[in-house]
Design an enzyme around this catalytic site. Structure first.
Site: not given
Ligand code: 5GP
Ligand code: ZN
Length: 118
Positions: A2, A5, A28, A95, A44, A88
Site C-alpha cells: 500500500c 507501506c 499530509d 493512520h 501494515h 471516509g
C-alpha cells in the site's frame, strides 16, 4: 504494497517529522489545516477497527511526542481516524490525522446520508 507501506520503505518520498522502530509521522500531502500530520504504524494494519490494543498502547505516547515536537501540545489539536466507508477512509493503512495551527470547525456530518436504521 500500500502507499503508506511504500512511504515506510522510502519507495514513496515523504516529509518526515519523526520516527522510531514502530511508528512514523509525516506531513499530509494535501493539508486540511496549517498543520496536518499523518501518524502511522510501520507495520501494515488495515484500519483502527482491527488494531490490537498493544499497538495503541505504544502509539499513544508516540502521538503525544509528535504533538510536543511541533508545539501543538500547547495550542491544541484534533486527532482523527477515518475508519471504513462511512468514515471516509481512503488509504487502507491505519493512520491518525493530527490537525492544528488554527481553530477547527465542528461537526462533519454529510447532508442526506443519515442511516435511520442504526
Ligand atoms: P484518509 O482519507 O484515508 O483518512 O486519509 C488519507 C490521507 O493521506 C489524505 O489526507 C491524503 O491527503 C493523504 N495522502 C494520500 N497519499 C499521500 C502521499 O503519497 N503522501 C502523503 N504525505 N500523504 C498522502
Ligand atoms: Zn500498508
Amino acid at each position: 504494497m500500500c502507499i503508506f507501506c511504500k512511504i515506510v520503505t522510502g519507495d514513496i518520498p515523504s516529509n518526515k517529522i519523526d520516527e522510531n522502530d514502530e511508528f512514523l509521522a509525516f506531513h499530509d500531502i494535501n493539508p486540511k489545516a496549517p498543520v496536518h500530520i499523518l501518524i502511522i504504524p510501520k507495520q501494515h494494519i488495515e484500519n483502527f477497527q482491527s488494531t490490537p490494543p498493544e499497538v495503541m498502547a505504544k502509539m499513544t505516547p508516540f502521538i503525544q511526542e509528535i504533538a510536543k515536537k511541533v508545539g501543538l501540545d500547547q495550542t491544541g489539536y484534533r486527532l482523527i481516524v477515518n475508519n471504513g466507508e462511512d468514515g471516509g477512509q481512503e488509504v487502507m493503512h491505519l493512520h491518525f490525522h493530527m490537525l492544528g495551527g488554527a481553530k477547527l470547525k465542528w461537526p462533519h456530518l454529510a447532508p442526506d446520508t443519515v442511516k435511520k436504521n442504526i
